[in-house]
Design a protein around this motif. Structure first.
Motif, PDB file in Angstrom:
ATOM      1  N   ALA A  81       3.939   8.104 -10.056  1.00 26.78           N
ATOM      2  CA  ALA A  81       3.791   7.423  -8.982  1.00 26.78           C
ATOM      3  C   ALA A  81       2.453   7.979  -8.179  1.00 26.78           C
ATOM      4  N   LEU A  82       1.738   6.961  -7.892  1.00 23.24           N
ATOM      5  CA  LEU A  82       0.347   6.662  -8.050  1.00 23.24           C
ATOM      6  C   LEU A  82      -0.173   5.816  -6.239  1.00 23.24           C
ATOM      7  N   LEU A  83      -0.558   6.950  -5.442  1.00 22.13           N
ATOM      8  CA  LEU A  83      -0.886   5.936  -4.089  1.00 22.13           C
ATOM      9  C   LEU A  83      -2.589   6.181  -3.588  1.00 22.13           C
ATOM     10  N   PHE A  84      -2.970   5.342  -2.681  1.00 21.04           N
ATOM     11  CA  PHE A  84      -3.990   5.271  -3.016  1.00 21.04           C
ATOM     12  C   PHE A  84      -4.978   5.632  -1.713  1.00 21.04           C
ATOM     13  N   THR A  85      -5.483   6.312  -0.814  1.00 17.78           N
ATOM     14  CA  THR A  85      -6.278   6.554   0.379  1.00 17.78           C
ATOM     15  C   THR A  85      -6.456   5.151   0.915  1.00 17.78           C
ATOM     16  N   GLY A  86      -5.506   5.144   2.591  1.00 20.06           N
ATOM     17  CA  GLY A  86      -5.449   4.416   3.266  1.00 20.06           C
ATOM     18  C   GLY A  86      -4.210   3.953   4.288  1.00 20.06           C
ATOM     19  N   THR A  87      -3.413   2.903   4.613  1.00 19.68           N
ATOM     20  CA  THR A  87      -1.451   2.708   5.259  1.00 19.68           C
ATOM     21  C   THR A  87      -1.133   2.991   4.888  1.00 19.68           C
ATOM     22  N   VAL A 106      10.358   5.629   6.501  1.00 16.80           N
ATOM     23  CA  VAL A 106       8.377   4.702   7.021  1.00 16.80           C
ATOM     24  C   VAL A 106       8.417   4.586   8.458  1.00 16.80           C
ATOM     25  N   THR A 107       9.439   4.074   8.869  1.00 20.98           N
ATOM     26  CA  THR A 107       9.626   3.940  10.473  1.00 20.98           C
ATOM     27  C   THR A 107       9.697   5.077  11.138  1.00 20.98           C
ATOM     28  N   ALA A 108      10.236   6.496  11.063  1.00 19.08           N
ATOM     29  CA  ALA A 108      10.532   7.642  11.350  1.00 19.08           C
ATOM     30  C   ALA A 108       9.129   8.132  11.174  1.00 19.08           C
ATOM     31  N   MET A 109       7.526   7.575  11.020  1.00 19.71           N
ATOM     32  CA  MET A 109       6.970   8.383  10.928  1.00 19.71           C
ATOM     33  C   MET A 109       6.427   7.363  12.007  1.00 19.71           C
ATOM     34  N   PRO A 110       5.303   8.338  13.272  1.00 20.90           N
ATOM     35  CA  PRO A 110       4.375   7.955  13.880  1.00 20.90           C
ATOM     36  C   PRO A 110       3.717   6.459  14.080  1.00 20.90           C
ATOM     37  N   ASP A 111       3.428   6.564  13.057  1.00 22.88           N
ATOM     38  CA  ASP A 111       2.980   4.914  12.952  1.00 22.88           C
ATOM     39  C   ASP A 111       3.622   3.739  12.334  1.00 22.88           C
ATOM     40  N   GLN A 112       4.687   4.684  11.457  1.00 22.57           N
ATOM     41  CA  GLN A 112       5.381   3.709  11.272  1.00 22.57           C
ATOM     42  C   GLN A 112       4.329   2.847   9.706  1.00 22.57           C
ATOM     43  N   PHE A 113       4.239   1.631   9.622  1.00 21.19           N
ATOM     44  CA  PHE A 113       3.563   0.675   8.244  1.00 21.19           C
ATOM     45  C   PHE A 113       2.478   1.323   8.371  1.00 21.19           C
ATOM     46  N   SER A 121       1.124   4.229   8.901  1.00 21.29           N
ATOM     47  CA  SER A 121       0.681   5.616   8.592  1.00 21.29           C
ATOM     48  C   SER A 121       0.135   5.765   7.574  1.00 21.29           C
ATOM     49  N   ALA A 122      -0.759   6.641   7.945  1.00 18.64           N
ATOM     50  CA  ALA A 122      -1.990   7.389   6.634  1.00 18.64           C
ATOM     51  C   ALA A 122      -1.387   7.729   6.174  1.00 18.64           C
ATOM     52  N   ILE A 123      -1.684   7.527   4.467  1.00 17.62           N
ATOM     53  CA  ILE A 123      -1.348   7.869   3.516  1.00 17.62           C
ATOM     54  C   ILE A 123      -2.906   9.122   3.006  1.00 17.62           C
ATOM     55  N   SER A 124      -2.871  10.265   2.676  1.00 23.20           N
ATOM     56  CA  SER A 124      -3.855  11.062   2.810  1.00 23.20           C
ATOM     57  C   SER A 124      -4.401  10.702   0.537  1.00 23.20           C
ATOM     58  N   GLN A 125      -5.537  11.020  -0.103  1.00 23.45           N
ATOM     59  CA  GLN A 125      -5.649  11.294  -1.198  1.00 23.45           C
ATOM     60  C   GLN A 125      -4.549  11.517  -2.423  1.00 23.45           C
ATOM     61  N   GLY A 126      -4.099  10.428  -2.921  1.00 28.51           N
ATOM     62  CA  GLY A 126      -2.901  11.517  -3.491  1.00 28.51           C
ATOM     63  C   GLY A 126      -1.833  11.049  -3.283  1.00 28.51           C
ATOM     64  N   GLY A 127      -1.739  10.922  -1.959  1.00 26.49           N
ATOM     65  CA  GLY A 127       0.005  10.869  -1.209  1.00 26.49           C
ATOM     66  C   GLY A 127       0.365  12.100  -1.434  1.00 26.49           C
ATOM     67  N   LEU A 161       7.249   3.819  -3.109  1.00 23.12           N
ATOM     68  CA  LEU A 161       6.913   3.314  -1.951  1.00 23.12           C
ATOM     69  C   LEU A 161       5.509   2.349  -3.374  1.00 23.12           C
ATOM     70  N   SER A 162       5.740   2.975  -4.319  1.00 22.76           N
ATOM     71  CA  SER A 162       5.417   2.518  -5.645  1.00 22.76           C
ATOM     72  C   SER A 162       6.375   1.571  -6.554  1.00 22.76           C
TER      73      SER A 162
END
Length: 576
Positions: A417-423, A453-460, A462-468, A479-480
């Protein structure tokens, strides 16, 4: 390096102005010693103050013009070279984007990064200097010789005799440095590779207490690069002292013999001073040329590496006759006697694979580690092309479709699973650029990602760091999966995409997927029996070949390999 100069075409106008400005600057520099000679011989010696002020003012004007030309040439050369570097980086990046996995395997990720950054920077730096030096150095050298000859022919033989000596010294040193510069770029690749592996694998390195080992690896690569850099710089360091020694000897000879000619009345003091200045201009033009000879070999080595990337054509290309609008009517995936060899391999990774996966069905692939399950998945979107046989979608060979149109129909969830920097929303929207907020939420709900996701402060948002790295493995997988679901493709490919999920979440997700993928073809690669046992069709792979195809109930009766896998994972009560 000449091949890369085609990227300078959009900057022809600035380049022409650079050459013109450098030409004018060189002329002004060549004219100033003559004016100085006139001031001394016609102004200072006879005591003509008005002549001194007149010619002195003219000298200031010529010097100001030369300064303006120098500043303008520097600005325009930097602008043209910067634009060249930008365009070349974009061209390399867009070309690499077309590579198949085969080309990435050949060059290596670390080397591609070095070639796109360090190598292009080397060429850009040389180009900035070259636009100025390639006009200034020969003009100052030959112009200086002509002007020196106009002052005194006999003294000029000193300069004419020194130039071949300097040329031989420069060529001897540069010829030995070229192989070292090439070696340096390769060793930078190696250093980048070690550094990249260390940074991306830091968790594994620390968990196995291999920090000291990795430090040794890095130190070895760093020392190897340093030794080569020291060797080449030591070689280049010899160049300047030798040149300065030769130039100073020439200056002494000019002053000595020039003094004798002044005594004999054949030369005036101002002319000797001008002659010395021309001699230094000639020598410094050679120094500038030698600097180019120092930088050009390294830039040439870099240019060769860049051209290797640009000249490497991807072995997976869109067919020339394919229509960009062609779309198979059905999403049926058919493997027809497919055999596949990895590049350079003697043994096939897959042999004689034949099966059909239709829309509205779930086809599962199960087998031991290294049996070829993921390879089968990678062949469908043409990450690699089959060696023998065909893969068809809706009856059309995938090699007859454009890669863009083929992949538009596929929603792939990779094994890693690969995530990108962003929300979070950005990562889900990666599957469909114009996805609405409602579609994003729906995809997350099907993928069982809504709870965390909804448990996070900013929900959707919320920031994803490099490499998730700020979410867990199971969260990354969900998420993938949401990213693939939001695309609503005709074909879903899940490559061991449920391995990080607990059994409860796995079951809920597969149940939700059933209703979401009613009209789509679903192919699942899995290690867990619980993930595949409800599939419409299970394909058992063993050593790159199909051992059996059937439902869970059929395979339990007919396939020994499948029974062994089931018994290794489920209890007797669960099997019953």
């Amino acid at each position: 390096m000449i091949k890369l100069l085609r990227f300078l075409k959009p900057y022809r106008t600035p380049v022409v102005f650079v050459l013109l400005l450098v030409f004018l600057q060189s002329l002004s520099d060549l004219y100033l010693p003559t004016l100085m000679a006139d001031i001394i011989d016609k102004g200072v010696t006879p005591g003509d103050q008005s002549y001194i002020w007149k010619i002195g003012g003219f000298m200031l004007f010529i010097a100001a013009v030369g300064g303006f030309c120098s500043i303008g040439a520097s600005y325009l050369s930097a602008k043209a070279a910067g634009g060249f570097g930008k365009d070349l980086r974009s061209r390399v990046f867009s070309h690499v984007e077309r590579f198949s996995l085969n080309e990435f395997d050949k060059i290596g990720t670390a080397s591609l990064i070095t070639r796109t950054t360090n190598d292009i920077t080397q060429v850009q730096m040389v180009l900035t200097m070259m636009m100025r030096v390639m006009v200034m150095a020969p003009l100052m050298c030959f112009g200086g010789i002509i002007m020196a000859l106009s002052k005194d022919v006999k003294l000029s033989f000193i300069i004419i005799g020194i130039i071949p000596i300097l040329a031989v010294i420069i060529l001897a040193i540069v010829s030995r440095s070229v192989p070292l510069f090439k070696a340096m770029q390769v060793k930078i690749d190696k250093l980048n590779l070690v550094l990249r592996e260390n940074l991306t694998g830091i968790r594994v390195i620390r968990s196995f207490n291999r920090t000291a080992h990795e430090q040794k690896r890095f130190n070895a690569a760093n020392r190897d690069l340093t030794d080569t850099a020291v060797a080449v710089n030591r070689l280049m360091a010899i160049l300047m002292p030798i040149m300065m020694l030769v130039i100073n000897i020439a200056s002494i000879a000019i002053v000595w013999f020039g003094g004798l000619r002044i005594d004999s009345g054949d030369l005036m003091v101002g002319e000797l001073i001008a002659f010395i200045q021309y001699a230094w201009q000639i020598m410094f033009s050679l120094i500038f040329a030698s600097m180019m000879f120092v930088m050009v070999p390294r830039a040439s080595a870099s240019a060769i590496r860049i051209n290797e990337v640009l000249n490497m054509m991807p072995n997976i290309e869109d067919p020339a006759e394919a229509s960009s609008s062609t779309q198979p009517a059905s999403s049926t995936v058919e493997f027809d006697n497919v055999t596949f060899y990895y590049p350079g391999a003697e043994i096939p990774a897959l042999s004689n694979i034949s099966f059909t996966a239709g829309p509205g069905e779930v086809t599962a692939i199960i087998g031991g580690t290294g049996s070829g399950k993921s390879t089968m998945i990678n062949l469908i979107p043409r990450f690699y092309d089959v060696s023998e046989g065909r893969i068809r979608i809706g009856g059309s060979d995938v090699r007859g479709l454009t890669q863009e149109k083929l992949r538009e129909r596929i929603g792939l969830v990779p094994q890693k699973a690969l995530l990108f920097t962003g929300t979070i929303a950005d990562n889900i929207r990666f599957g469909k650029e114009d996805a609405t907020e409602e579609e994003i939420r729906h995809a997350a709900e099907i993928a069982q990602a809504t709870d965390f996701v909804t448990a996070m402060p900013d929900q959707f948002e919320s920031a994803i760091s490099q490499g998730g790295t700020n979410v867990s493995g199971g969260q990354k997988q969900r998420l993938s999966i949401a990213r693939a679901l939001v695309r609503k493709p005709d074909i879903y490919l899940f490559d061991d995409s449920f391995s990080a999920l607990d059994f409860k979440t796995d079951a809920k997700l597969r149940e939700a997927l059933r209703s979401e993928t009613d009209d789509a073809t679903v192919i699942i690669v899995a290690q867990r029996v619980s993930t595949v046992m409800d599939a419409d069709r299970i394909i058992v792979i063993d050593d790159g070949q199909i051992a059996a195809i059937g439902t869970h109930r059929d395979l339990m009766q007919t396939c020994e390999i499948y029974r062994e896998i089931v018994k290794s994972q489920l209890s007797e009560e669960e099997i019953a």
